[in-house]
Write a protein that holds these residues in place. Structure first.
Motif, PDB file in Angstrom:
ATOM      1  N   GLU A   1      -9.122   3.873 -10.846  1.00  0.00           N
ATOM      2  CA  GLU A   1      -9.456   5.296 -10.855  1.00  0.00           C
ATOM      3  C   GLU A   1      -8.327   6.146 -10.286  1.00  0.00           C
ATOM      4  OE1 GLU A   1     -12.774   8.331  -8.921  1.00  0.00           O
ATOM      5  OE2 GLU A   1     -13.178   6.170  -8.990  1.00  0.00           O
ATOM      6  N   THR A   2      -7.787   5.756  -9.132  1.00  0.00           N
ATOM      7  CA  THR A   2      -6.762   6.567  -8.497  1.00  0.00           C
ATOM      8  C   THR A   2      -5.448   6.549  -9.278  1.00  0.00           C
ATOM      9  OG1 THR A   2      -6.178   4.691  -7.067  1.00  0.00           O
ATOM     10  CG2 THR A   2      -7.728   6.308  -6.199  1.00  0.00           C
ATOM     11  N   SER A   3      -5.196   5.483 -10.029  1.00  0.00           N
ATOM     12  CA  SER A   3      -3.987   5.427 -10.859  1.00  0.00           C
ATOM     13  C   SER A   3      -4.182   6.111 -12.208  1.00  0.00           C
ATOM     14  CB  SER A   3      -3.570   3.968 -11.084  1.00  0.00           C
ATOM     15  OG  SER A   3      -4.574   3.272 -11.806  1.00  0.00           O
ATOM     16  N   MET A   4      -5.395   6.659 -12.421  1.00  0.00           N
ATOM     17  CA  MET A   4      -5.728   7.419 -13.623  1.00  0.00           C
ATOM     18  C   MET A   4      -5.759   6.574 -14.892  1.00  0.00           C
ATOM     19  SD  MET A   4      -3.811  11.078 -12.986  1.00  0.00           S
ATOM     20  CE  MET A   4      -4.108  11.983 -11.470  1.00  0.00           C
TER      21      MET A   4
ATOM     22  N   SER B   1      -0.291   5.543  -8.147  1.00  0.00           N
ATOM     23  CA  SER B   1      -1.191   6.689  -8.069  1.00  0.00           C
ATOM     24  C   SER B   1      -0.517   8.005  -8.420  1.00  0.00           C
ATOM     25  CB  SER B   1      -1.774   6.783  -6.653  1.00  0.00           C
ATOM     26  OG  SER B   1      -0.758   7.087  -5.711  1.00  0.00           O
ATOM     27  N   GLY B   2       0.804   8.017  -8.504  1.00  0.00           N
ATOM     28  CA  GLY B   2       1.534   9.246  -8.816  1.00  0.00           C
ATOM     29  C   GLY B   2       1.919  10.051  -7.593  1.00  0.00           C
ATOM     30  N   ARG B   3       1.432   9.654  -6.401  1.00  0.00           N
ATOM     31  CA  ARG B   3       1.758  10.414  -5.194  1.00  0.00           C
ATOM     32  C   ARG B   3       3.229  10.297  -4.831  1.00  0.00           C
ATOM     33  NH1 ARG B   3      -3.481   8.505  -3.609  1.00  0.00           N
ATOM     34  NH2 ARG B   3      -2.532   6.635  -2.745  1.00  0.00           N
ATOM     35  N   GLN B   4       3.829   9.140  -5.122  1.00  0.00           N
ATOM     36  CA  GLN B   4       5.239   8.949  -4.794  1.00  0.00           C
ATOM     37  C   GLN B   4       6.124   9.921  -5.571  1.00  0.00           C
ATOM     38  OE1 GLN B   4       6.528   7.093  -2.453  1.00  0.00           O
ATOM     39  NE2 GLN B   4       8.597   7.741  -2.968  1.00  0.00           N
ATOM     40  N   GLU B   5       5.810  10.145  -6.825  1.00  0.00           N
ATOM     41  CA  GLU B   5       6.594  11.072  -7.641  1.00  0.00           C
ATOM     42  C   GLU B   5       6.476  12.498  -7.103  1.00  0.00           C
ATOM     43  OE1 GLU B   5       7.305  12.142 -12.366  1.00  0.00           O
ATOM     44  OE2 GLU B   5       5.582  10.946 -11.734  1.00  0.00           O
ATOM     45  N   LEU B   6       5.265  12.853  -6.657  1.00  0.00           N
ATOM     46  CA  LEU B   6       5.057  14.180  -6.091  1.00  0.00           C
ATOM     47  C   LEU B   6       5.870  14.342  -4.807  1.00  0.00           C
ATOM     48  CD1 LEU B   6       3.511  16.882  -6.091  1.00  0.00           C
ATOM     49  CD2 LEU B   6       1.685  15.721  -4.831  1.00  0.00           C
TER      50      LEU B   6
ATOM     51  N   ARG C   1       0.828  -1.212   0.000  1.00  0.00           N
ATOM     52  CA  ARG C   1       0.000   0.000   0.000  1.00  0.00           C
ATOM     53  C   ARG C   1       0.857   1.254   0.000  1.00  0.00           C
ATOM     54  NH1 ARG C   1      -4.904   2.367   1.608  1.00  0.00           N
ATOM     55  NH2 ARG C   1      -4.800   3.949   3.225  1.00  0.00           N
ATOM     56  N   HIS C   2       1.982   1.228   0.718  1.00  0.00           N
ATOM     57  CA  HIS C   2       2.788   2.440   0.866  1.00  0.00           C
ATOM     58  C   HIS C   2       4.008   2.468  -0.047  1.00  0.00           C
ATOM     59  CE1 HIS C   2       0.274   3.767   4.079  1.00  0.00           C
ATOM     60  NE2 HIS C   2       0.511   2.683   4.797  1.00  0.00           N
ATOM     61  N   THR C   3       4.117   1.493  -0.939  1.00  0.00           N
ATOM     62  CA  THR C   3       5.222   1.517  -1.909  1.00  0.00           C
ATOM     63  C   THR C   3       4.661   1.520  -3.333  1.00  0.00           C
ATOM     64  OG1 THR C   3       5.414  -0.912  -1.684  1.00  0.00           O
ATOM     65  CG2 THR C   3       6.918   0.446  -0.381  1.00  0.00           C
ATOM     66  N   ARG C   4       4.314   0.369  -3.834  1.00  0.00           N
ATOM     67  CA  ARG C   4       3.882   0.278  -5.225  1.00  0.00           C
ATOM     68  C   ARG C   4       2.551   0.988  -5.460  1.00  0.00           C
ATOM     69  NH1 ARG C   4       6.216   0.401  -9.742  1.00  0.00           N
ATOM     70  NH2 ARG C   4       7.798  -1.015  -8.876  1.00  0.00           N
TER      71      ARG C   4
ATOM     72  N   ALA D   1      13.438   6.510   1.571  1.00  0.00           N
ATOM     73  CA  ALA D   1      12.580   6.899   2.698  1.00  0.00           C
ATOM     74  C   ALA D   1      11.212   6.235   2.619  1.00  0.00           C
ATOM     75  CB  ALA D   1      12.429   8.416   2.732  1.00  0.00           C
ATOM     76  N   SER D   2      10.650   6.146   1.423  1.00  0.00           N
ATOM     77  CA  SER D   2       9.323   5.552   1.264  1.00  0.00           C
ATOM     78  C   SER D   2       9.327   4.085   1.663  1.00  0.00           C
ATOM     79  CB  SER D   2       8.853   5.704  -0.182  1.00  0.00           C
ATOM     80  OG  SER D   2       7.610   5.069  -0.377  1.00  0.00           O
ATOM     81  N   LEU D   3      10.326   3.336   1.190  1.00  0.00           N
ATOM     82  CA  LEU D   3      10.409   1.920   1.537  1.00  0.00           C
ATOM     83  C   LEU D   3      10.626   1.743   3.034  1.00  0.00           C
ATOM     84  CD1 LEU D   3      10.629  -1.067   0.820  1.00  0.00           C
ATOM     85  CD2 LEU D   3      13.038  -0.692   0.258  1.00  0.00           C
ATOM     86  N   THR D   4      11.492   2.578   3.606  1.00  0.00           N
ATOM     87  CA  THR D   4      11.761   2.476   5.045  1.00  0.00           C
ATOM     88  C   THR D   4      10.517   2.768   5.864  1.00  0.00           C
ATOM     89  OG1 THR D   4      14.037   3.217   4.636  1.00  0.00           O
ATOM     90  CG2 THR D   4      13.246   3.283   6.906  1.00  0.00           C
ATOM     91  N   ALA D   5       9.780   3.807   5.485  1.00  0.00           N
ATOM     92  CA  ALA D   5       8.557   4.154   6.217  1.00  0.00           C
ATOM     93  C   ALA D   5       7.521   3.044   6.106  1.00  0.00           C
ATOM     94  CB  ALA D   5       7.993   5.464   5.682  1.00  0.00           C
ATOM     95  N   ALA D   6       7.419   2.411   4.939  1.00  0.00           N
ATOM     96  CA  ALA D   6       6.468   1.313   4.761  1.00  0.00           C
ATOM     97  C   ALA D   6       6.832   0.130   5.651  1.00  0.00           C
ATOM     98  CB  ALA D   6       6.429   0.886   3.297  1.00  0.00           C
ATOM     99  N   LEU D   7       8.114  -0.215   5.698  1.00  0.00           N
ATOM    100  CA  LEU D   7       8.537  -1.335   6.539  1.00  0.00           C
ATOM    101  C   LEU D   7       8.367  -1.008   8.016  1.00  0.00           C
ATOM    102  CD1 LEU D   7      11.756  -2.488   4.633  1.00  0.00           C
ATOM    103  CD2 LEU D   7       9.572  -3.688   4.793  1.00  0.00           C
ATOM    104  N   LEU D   8       8.599   0.247   8.390  1.00  0.00           N
ATOM    105  CA  LEU D   8       8.401   0.634   9.783  1.00  0.00           C
ATOM    106  C   LEU D   8       6.924   0.583  10.164  1.00  0.00           C
ATOM    107  CD1 LEU D   8      10.923   3.603  10.191  1.00  0.00           C
ATOM    108  CD2 LEU D   8      11.088   1.305  11.181  1.00  0.00           C
TER     109      LEU D   8
END
Length: 522
Positions: free
Chosen positions: A368-371, A109-114, A101-104, A124-131
């Protein structure tokens, strides 16, 4: 390290987004575990009864395959035996869902690029997801340890740590798969497939060995959990296997994350023109769902075979234990222990099928969210036509997997083929109500659509734990499955089934009306 800049902020954001999903999944798992000692105490109150249970389990390879071997007759050890495999599987599912949910999902959805355009490290994203997954696993471990401390602090700690270790092992595995695939759905499916293989290896190993010494058991992380032997002479060194696997998989995920661009993967999706069989919205929906339908169908067939094979031994395992017989009768009706066992097992598969329904319907939300839905809807494809293609497969798929489960029962049991197929198909009414709730949430309030997982989790909790705790009828009736006739053996009551089908139709209608009126999620 600059690659971890922003991890704390992302972790708080992830926990805020999962403030409902994580508590529900952890609560369902913890309550399933913590309710078991009192249940077992009521069923097997004397040492002689518990010793007799151990003898029966050791002599019944089918039940060892389903639950695992028992190593001691204490209430703590029997609790770890009775729920260990399934609690570990739930912990694994929680971990993989949180990480994907917090990585792929974020990349799709494009939020990661933003987020990456700001001050945020590469990993940081992968670390936060694992935490976030570690928080879920840690809370589960604390609840289980505290709740079972009365049965023995050392054993409770071992069991809690074992469940947390299983959750983190599959969380890090999901982190690897999320780097390899472009699709969050595929990442979840592949990791869940590995979990299914782990269950099958453990089942095969435990069926041929009374002490989990089979090589097949050692090849499964779920087998490692039983090898830890909580409350039965703990093998603390088994935790080192978990630690090594988690560390190795986590390191590999970090290496892969540093070698690819945002939104890319090491195994790109195979492109293809939308012609021929993909010329319609329904055909495209089938292409997107067919892998999931196939995987769930195989799993339900195998589950039916296993449960069917256990049926003849159910009466022997229950024996003269009236309280055990009462639990089966509360779950499956009062038409005899064999019919009650079949009804309770088909009911359990119906509860699991609700998870398939939620996942399939929420595919609309993901598109929808991935456009990916917007280009389709910009052409001569209306919203209702687009949504209907997915919903026909989701609702029809529920019928298919329950029918295939019935065929599995027929193979494993070999008797009452017609009544068992009917018992499986009657569960569809309850499954469709959960699907209707999911459609309503998605259509009316897409931001809270993932709450459908919480609804499914609550239904699972009521169906699995409620009968064992002798929950009041009013509580059991909160689940749509509580209103279904207990088949086979009981009388077929069409009234409740038709009411549930009408309710499902009304919920779907409301959801589609909301989808038609609202703006698309951007």
């Amino acid at each position: 390290m600059t690659s971890l800049v922003g991890t704390g902020v992302l972790l708080r954001f992830n926990l805020r987004r999962d403030r409902l999903m994580i508590p529900v999944w952890v609560a369902v798992n913890a309550l399933m575990v913590l309710s078991m000692p009192n249940t077992l105490k009521g069923l097997y109150g004397t040492e002689a009864e518990r010793a007799d249970l151990l003898h029966q389990v050791a002599a019944n390879s089918s039940f060892r395959a389903l639950i695992g071997p028992a190593f001691d007759d204490s209430l703590g050890a029997l609790t770890a035996w009775r729920v260990g495999v399934y609690a570990g599987a739930l912990a694994a599912v929680t971990g993989l869902l949180v990480v994907v949910r917090h990585t792929r999902d974020e990349e799709e959805s494009g939020r990661q690029e933003l987020l990456a355009s700001g001050v945020m490290g590469r990993r940081a994203s992968l670390t936060a997801a694992l935490l976030a997954a570690a928080v879920a696993s840690g809370v589960l471990a604390l609840l289980v340890t505290a709740g079972l401390a009365g049965q023995g602090v050392v054993g409770a700690l071992a069991f809690g740590l074992g469940l947390a270790a299983v959750g983190m092992l599959f969380a890090t595995m999901a982190a690897i798969v999320a780097q390899l695939t472009e699709s969050a759905r595929l990442a979840r499916g592949l990791t869940a497939g590995v979990l299914g293989v782990a269950f099958a290896l453990r089942a095969a190993g435990d069926s041929v060995s009374t002490d989990s010494s089979s090589v097949l058991t050692w090849l499964s992380p779920l087998g490692w959990l039983s090898q830890l032997r909580p409350f039965a002479g703990e093998r603390w060194w088994v935790l080192l296997l978990f630690a090594a696997a988690v560390a190795g998989q986590g390191a590999l995920a970090y290496v892969l994350a540093g070698r690819r661009d945002v939104g890319m993967s090491f195994v790109p999706t195979r492109p293809g023109p939308a012609v021929g069989r993909l010329g319609t919205a329904g055909a495209l929906a089938w292409r997107l769902h067919r892998g999931g339908v196939l995987g769930w169908s195989i799993g339900f067939f195998l589950a039916g075979v296993v449960y069917g094979g256990l049926t003849d031994g159910a009466a022997d395992l229950v024996g003269d234990n009236e309280k055990a017989r009462e639990i089966f009768e509360r779950m499956g009706g009062q038409s005899g222990i064999t019919d009650a066992f079949l009804a309770s097992m088909t009911g359990m598969l119906g509860l699991v099928a609700a998870l398939y329904m939620v996942a399939s319907v929420l595919r609309l939300h993901g598109e929808e969210t991935s456009m990916r839905a917007e280009p389709l809807l910009a052409n001569a494809v209306g919203r209702l036509r687009w949504a209907s293609g997915h919903l026909v497969i989701a609702f029809g798929g529920a019928v298919l997997i329950m029918l295939i489960a019935g065929l599995g029962f027929a193979v494993g049991y070999g008797k009452q083929v017609g009544p068992i197929l009917g018992a499986c198909l009657v569960q569809v009414a309850g499954v469709w109500v959960i699907g209707g709730v999911t459609v309503l949430l998605y259509g009316v309030a897409p931001r809270v659509a993932p709450l459908a997982w919480g609804v499914a989790g609550a239904v699972l909790l009521i169906g699995w734990v409620g009968p064992a705790l002798d929950a009041p009828r009013a509580v059991l009736d909160l689940s749509p499955f509580g209103h279904l006739p207990k088949l086979p053996g009981g009388a077929m009551e069409w009234g409740p089934v038709l009411v549930l089908l009408a309710l499902a139709a009304a919920l779907v209608t409301g959801g589609l009306a909301g989808l038609r009126r609202r703006d698309l999620t951007t």
